[in-house]
Write a protein that holds these residues in place. Structure first.
Motif, PDB file in Angstrom:
ATOM      1  N   LYS A   1       2.583   1.725  -3.379  1.00  0.00           N
ATOM      2  CA  LYS A   1       1.645   2.144  -4.417  1.00  0.00           C
ATOM      3  C   LYS A   1       1.115   3.557  -4.192  1.00  0.00           C
ATOM      4  O   LYS A   1       0.999   4.344  -5.129  1.00  0.00           O
ATOM      5  N   ASN A   2       0.786   3.900  -2.956  1.00  0.00           N
ATOM      6  CA  ASN A   2       0.053   5.137  -2.704  1.00  0.00           C
ATOM      7  C   ASN A   2       0.911   6.323  -2.278  1.00  0.00           C
ATOM      8  O   ASN A   2       0.428   7.452  -2.300  1.00  0.00           O
TER       9      ASN A   2
ATOM     10  N   TYR B   1       0.836  -1.200   0.000  1.00  0.00           N
ATOM     11  CA  TYR B   1       0.000   0.000   0.000  1.00  0.00           C
ATOM     12  C   TYR B   1       0.876   1.257   0.000  1.00  0.00           C
ATOM     13  O   TYR B   1       0.640   2.202  -0.763  1.00  0.00           O
TER      14      TYR B   1
END
Length: 185
Positions: free
Chosen positions: A18-19, A15
């Motif tokens: 990706k973010n 996460y």
């Protein structure tokens, strides 16, 4: 404090990558830098640091720490346990960075009789296995953990003591577990 399973830790890392966005090698650099700062604050000027590194991302964290400590003129030796020819990509990148820096003694270890013993005044960084370990430690890593545990050095494990399972108890009769004085996660 919330304790996460290995799967949840991997989800959190994915996460973040990706973010945020951040690459896995940069996330490793961030983690290693935080560990380095904690260790550096507690290190006596004359202490030597021995990083026992495996072949995966946990070992990559250890290499980041070694490189940053060496940049501060700390005497650092990396004991690279070569129990497989397959290294993670991020480990390989950090090994190249460490070699390019040319300030750290790198001791390749392929057999049990090559494992150097830490001195009582040393600080040992355990970066052999991380949270993904799911089988008992055997062979060369088992012997290295035994050498670490039999030393009088201060032992700092990165992520989790090598040989310990993150999601269920390890049976030390089946494989070694590092007896860490501190664990940085």
């Amino acid at each position: 404090m919330k304790i996460l399973t290995v799967d949840k830790i991997r989800e959190a890392d994915a996460y973040t990558i990706k973010n945020e966005p951040i690459s896995s090698i940069d996330l490793m650099e961030r983690a290693g830098t935080n560990c380095y700062q904690w260790i550096k604050e507690r290190l006596a000027p004359e202490q030597k640091v021995m990083v026992f590194a495996g072949i995966g991302n946990n070992a990559g964290d250890g290499l980041v720490i070694a490189r940053l400590l060496a940049a501060d003129d700390v005497d650092v030796e990396v004991v690279h346990l070569q129990f497989s020819d397959k290294f993670s990509d991020d480990f390989s990148t950090n090994m190249e960075r460490l070699k390019d820096q040319n300030k750290v003694k790198i001791t390749p270890v392929k057999s049990e009789d090559q494992i150097p013993e830490p001195d009582a005044d040393d600080v040992v960084i355990d970066a052999i296995f991380g949270s993904g370990l799911a089988r008992p430690v055997k062979g060369l890593p088992d012997k290295a953990i035994e050498v670490i545990n039999n030393s009088e050095a201060v032992v700092v494990a990165i992520d989790i003591p090598s040989g310990m399972y993150a999601d269920y108890p390890a049976d030390e009769k089946e494989g070694a577990v590092t007896h860490a004085d501190y664990t940085l996660s």
